[in-house]
Design a protein around this motif. Sequence first.
Motif: not given
Lengths: 167, 183
Positions: A48, A126-130, A146, B5, B127
């Motif tokens: 990431x 958010x992306x890090x946590x996911x 997300x 990604x 989450x």
Amino acid sequence: MALIIPVVFIVVFAFAIYKKVKIYDEFSAGVKEAVNFTISLIPCLAAIFMMCELFEASGLADGLTKLLSPVFGVLGIPRELTKLVLIKPFSGSGSLAYLDEIIKNYGADSYIARCACVCFGSSETVFYISAVYFAGMKNKKLAMPIAVVLISTLVTTIFACLICRVI
Amino acid sequence: MNVIFCAVFFLSLIVLTVTAPEKLLSSLLSGAENSAKMALTLFCIYAVWMGLSNLAEKSGLSKSAAKALTPLTKKIFKTSNPAALESLAMNMSCNLLGIGGAATPYAVKAIAELEKDKNNWAQKLLFVINATSVQLLPTTVIALRASAGSASAFDIFLPSLICTSISTALAVALYTFGRRIWR
């Protein structure tokens, strides 16, 4: 408020002593778990971070900021916050650097800085946590959660800019 | 995550190849370097909190906390797995106390436990709640403002509390609603 953390430590230690837990052994056992846990995160983190760096270096991040500034302006989000709002979901340390810059440039008690602080404090990476939460899981269909989180974050950001004018 | 990604990575790759191909390798390397630094920072945070949380676990303190919160967590997450309930309760308490660093390992543990029951709904709900930030006290921001010479560093407390409650409530509502129409 600064007392919260010391109090938590004192309570946990006092209770552990009372229950005759082998403090040194168990504390290091916990740290050992931390070692394994951190190592399990590294592959996702590395991927990431490389993506973020490329995104920044290619100029796409700046382009997106310029493109979205007017849109954010319509929504009542000051232009100066665009980059912070865009970076926050990806990188905690990156957005913290921007927040620091905003506070220094505009003054800690300015509207822009207060706004930035509230936006920063009420959102997460958010992306890090996911990546961290679901690193070992098979089901990685996270598009809906997300999206939900990003929408809520945007709405809250708009609201934060409003509320900072009043309070 | 795979789609995001791939899209971001590939698009940046193409743009960079056209505009500044010599920067490609160096930015990949610096990204990797940043991730290593980040991993070290994270390890420090986790070492402190997981050491402490192991004490809480072994002394039975986290079990009592979990018991106190069980009626609530059971209802929210629809699970009766005791190990999952314990981690969920600790995650919530750490979040509310504003020690997010301690909350993450518990969340990961809870998600692994919920995986055993195939309780996908609760995993994603956890989450959603964590990703919208549920802290009562934004300690980092307050410290940052105080160090920049703010006259009243604490005055963002109320707006932050209102905003963070709204974002979590909205996200949970959207998630529950979205789950019905889009699986």
